[in-house]
Each structure stands twice: as structure tokens, then as C-alpha cells.
Write an enzyme that holds these catalytic residues in place. Structure first.
Site, PDB file in Angstrom:
ATOM      1  N   ASP A  99       2.898  70.274  55.353  1.00  0.00           N
ATOM      2  CA  ASP A  99       2.547  68.849  55.405  1.00  0.00           C
ATOM      3  C   ASP A  99       1.501  68.469  54.364  1.00  0.00           C
ATOM      4  OD1 ASP A  99       0.794  70.489  56.910  1.00  0.00           O
ATOM      5  OD2 ASP A  99       0.032  68.779  58.036  1.00  0.00           O
ATOM      6  N   GLU A 165       0.026  71.122  60.013  1.00  0.00           N
ATOM      7  CA  GLU A 165      -1.204  71.932  60.056  1.00  0.00           C
ATOM      8  C   GLU A 165      -2.433  71.039  60.054  1.00  0.00           C
ATOM      9  OE1 GLU A 165      -4.706  73.913  59.234  1.00  0.00           O
ATOM     10  OE2 GLU A 165      -3.856  72.579  57.719  1.00  0.00           O
TER      11      GLU A 165
END
Length: 426
Positions: A99, A165
Site C-alpha cells: 500500500d 501496512e
């Protein structure tokens, strides 16, 4: 002495200390340009946490093309690849986060991100401002090298491409914690896990690591203080929640400075936001404080939490008010299993060179790789991404963050060789 000690620990842990390279140099040379190309494409097309749809599709297509068994939709947008070697053995997992962050990119890279999206109701830029694009490309490269060399694998490699994350959006689950909850470390059961993080302030070619507590557990807390509203000219007629808040902040810092054994591990309590009042001459009725706690030891974490829960309402009561505190976990302690670290150090030294593998101090930043390490032994290390000789580097999570692509191939080599050395133990 150091070599002898490592050798003894490796024997105890069952790793062949003096394993040689696995004749993959040509494979590394062939994959480097692909890894850089993947990284730049992902960088130019970033996606926020739990919204990594195109990134996940790119990963899944690549793994499928290699003949790797692929699972998609894990923890919303995660991708897992399972590669069985030609010989049976243990299972090792490798993890990359996928991400990006809500940051406008500010540089002149030809593959600069111009993507925008919505975050918490606001229009934002989207940028891989923490290097997750490099982690993804590196692990894609490892997957290709390993898929083309199954005869060298005694066991199974599980490739975990993890979303969110940086944390899922409010009201959603996500990240490593959800992956674990959904059984990512099962079927086949993982025996050990390795992960890396690129670092913009470590020169290319270097690897940094720490045994034990490496990155901190991160917790958030909310404190609500209730006082009694009054005119600012008559403070004796009210109970001042702003004053109480100040006393609480002062008290929280004494937990760190006077009650915490900081020679063991570092710890931090930070109040990052206070909200109270509407006018200069009114003592308000309430105040709210938001903050973070960082710890590197589980006992220390429990003690800090206990003392905060005791202290906050007690201080408020002493000044005639009331206060409540709520503490929430964000990430756990990134804890590198000492035996595993000692056993695998020879691999990192062989790959990077002894002078380029450096032990570092703990970091009070946090990583949700920690949730994998709560379940199985893990080793998380840092990979150099700064152009050697640079006099200026830009921190992670900033608009100017930049990584030198030449550092990526060392990441591919490190994760590949760690996997093979662990699985092909004597």
C-alpha cells in the site's frame, strides 16, 4: 570469536553456517532490470490501504505466469503465492507490503506519481512515500528466481503480499493482523518468516538489523477530561479541564522519566492533540487528548498501560474533575527471534559483505510485520536505498522521499538466499 559464536548458534538452530551461494548470480543479473521496471510502474500507480486492486492484480498475474499457486482477496486485497520445491521440507514465508500513503509527491522523477484519491473525506495525493513499491517489486523478483530454480528448494516458500501496512481505513480491518486471522500462516504451516524494509537514509549495499525488539509496539490513547464550566474571570466557580489536562500530561511523562527502566529498552508516551474550549474567557466543561505509546518490551508495555490507567483518573480526581482513558493497539513489537537472527547472519554477510551488515539500535517507529512474528519466528531487517555519497536524504512519509533503484537487487539476493539457506539446512 564472532564467527565461532555464530557457527555454534547456527548448529543449535539447524542451519548450515557455511552454506555457499546457490549459483544464482546469472538469475540475479537477468531479473534486476525487471525488478526496477516493476517498481517504477507500481510507484507511478500507487493505491491506498485496502484499495490496492490494480497492484494486487499485477502481482497475481505475475505469480500465475510463473506457475505458482495463487490466492487472492486475502485480507481484502492481499495476494499469497505458494511454491513447492522439488524436495519436501519446512515452509518459509516472505512478506512484502503493497500500500501507498496519502501524500502528494514532490520531485522530478520520470515515474513520479500524479495519482489523487480521497482519504478521510479529503482529496489527497497518493504516493509510495515509504518504499512499499520497492518491497513488492523485490518479492516479485524473488518469486521469479525461485520458480525457475525449484530444484534448489527443499520445502515450500510462501510469498505474502500484504495490504494496509499503513493501517486500514477507519471502520475496516486489514493488514498483517487480518491476514493472520484469516490463516495466512497455515496450510502449509509456516516455520519462519523473513521481511525487509528499504531505508532512504542507509546507503545502497548496506543491511542493518537488530536482534530482539527491533521496532516498537504502537498504541493510541484517548483521554476525556470532564470539568465544570465557568466564566474565565471566576475560575474558583468551575473545574478547569485544561489545567487537569496539563497535569495529566506532566504525570504521564514521569512514568517514562521516573518509573521506566530505560537502560533495558526505550519507551515513549506522546500527547499529540488537545482539544478544548471555544472562547478566551470561558473555562470549558471538557477536554480531549489523543496520543501514542511506543514500547519495545512486552512487560514494559503492560506496566506503562497499567500506570496510565491508574494515573489519569487519579490526577483528574485530585483537581476536582473526572477523566477516562482508552488505549488501543495499533501494532505489536517487531521482535526478531535471536536464535534465528544469529543463524541467518552468515547468509546476509555472504550476500552483502561483512562490512555492509551492521547492527543498529532499536527504532521507535512501528511495523505490523510484528503480527506475523507473534505467531512464528521472524527476522525483519533494513535495506539501503540511499545513493552512496549523498549529502542529503529525505525521510519516509515525506513528499520528497526517494529511493535509488540500484539497491533493489541486494534485497532480491538477501530474501532468496535466506530462504534457501533456511530450507536447505543440514
Amino acid at each position: 570469536m564472532r564467527t565461532t559464536l555464530i557457527a555454534c548458534l547456527c548448529c543449535l538452530f539447524g542451519i548450515n553456517t557455511f552454506a555457499q551461494s546457490h549459483d544464482l548470480e546469472e538469475a540475479y543479473q537477468n531479473i534486476e532490470s525487471k525488478v526496477i521496471e516493476w517498481r517504477r510502474d507500481i510507484h507511478q500507480n500507487p493505491e491506498l490501504s485496502n484499495r490496492e486492486f490494480k497492484t494486487a492484480a499485477k502481482i497475481a498475474a505475475h505469480l500465475t505466469s510463473l506457475g505458482i499457486e495463487v490466492q487472492t482477496g486475502v485480507a481484502h486485497t492481499g495476494v499469497v503465492g505458494i511454491l513447492k520445491g522439488d524436495s519436501p521440507g519446512k515452509t518459509v514465508a516472505l512478506r512484502a507490503d503493497i500500500d501507498a500513503l496519502p501524500v502528494y509527491e514532490r520531485n522530478d522523477l520520470p515515474f513520479k506519481s500524479t495519482v489523487t484519491s480521497e482519504f478521510l473525506g479529503e482529496k489527497v495525493g497518493v504516493m509510495h512515500a515509504c518504499g512499499h513499491d520497492t518491497h513488492t517489486a523485490i518479492l516479485m523478483g524473488v518469486a521469479e528466481v525461485m520458480a525457475n530454480n525449484k530444484d534448489k528448494i527443499n520445502g515450500t516458500i510462501k510469498f505474502i503480499f500484504q495490504p494496509a501496512e499503513e493501517g486500514p481505513p477507519p471502520g475496516e480491518e486489514g493488514g498483517a493482523k487480518l491476514m493472520v486471522k484469516e490463516g495466512v500462516l497455515k496450510n502449509p504451516d509456516v516455520d519462519a518468516i523473513f521481511g525487509l524494509h528499504i531505508n532512504s537514509q542507509t546507503p545502497v549495499g548496506m543491511i542493518r538489523y537488530k536482534s530482539g525488539g527491533t521496532m516498537a509496539a504502537a498504541q493510541s490513547f484517548t483521554i476525556n477530561v470532564k470539568g465544570k464550566q465557568a466564566h474565565g474571570s471566576r475560575p474558583w466557580a468551575g473545574v478547569d479541564p485544561i489545567l487537569i489536562s496539563a497535569k495529566i500530561i506532566d504525570g504521564l511523562q514521569t512514568i517514562i522519566s521516573r518509573e521506566t527502566e530505560l537502560t533495558n529498552e526505550a519507551a515513549v508516551i506522546t500527547v499529540g492533540k488537545i482539544k478544548s474550549g471555544v472562547r478566551f474567557n470561558i473555562i470549558p466543561e471538557s477536554a480531549e487528548m489523543l496520543g501514542t505509546i511506543r514500547t519495545l518490551d512486552y512487560d514494559m508495555k503492560d506496566k506503562l498501560n497499567k500506570r496510565m490507567m491508574e494515573m489519569v483518573p487519579a490526577i483528574a480526581k485530585a483537581y476536582g474533575g473526572e477523566a477516562t482513558i482508552e488505549i488501543k493497539d495499533a501494532t505489536d513489537i517487531t521482535y526478531n527471534e535471536p536464535k534465528l537472527v544469529s543463524a541467518m547472519l552468515p547468509t546476509l554477510i555472504r550476500v552483502a559483505g561483512e562490512s555492509n551488515v551492521v547492527e543498529q539500535k532499536a527504532i521507535t517507529g512501528a511495523e505490523d510485520f510484528s503480527y506475523f512474528q507473534r505467531e512464528v519466528p521472524g527476522f525483519f531487517f533494513f535495506l539501503g536505498g540511499m545513493t552512496p555519497g549523498n549529502t542529503e536524504s529525505f525521510g519516509h512519509h515525506t513528499p520528497d522521499f526517494i529511493i535509488d533503484d540500484s539497491g533493489l537487487i541486494l534485497g532480491v539476493k538477501a530474501l532468496t538466499e535466506l530462504s534457501l539457506d533456511y530450507l536447505n539446512k543440514s
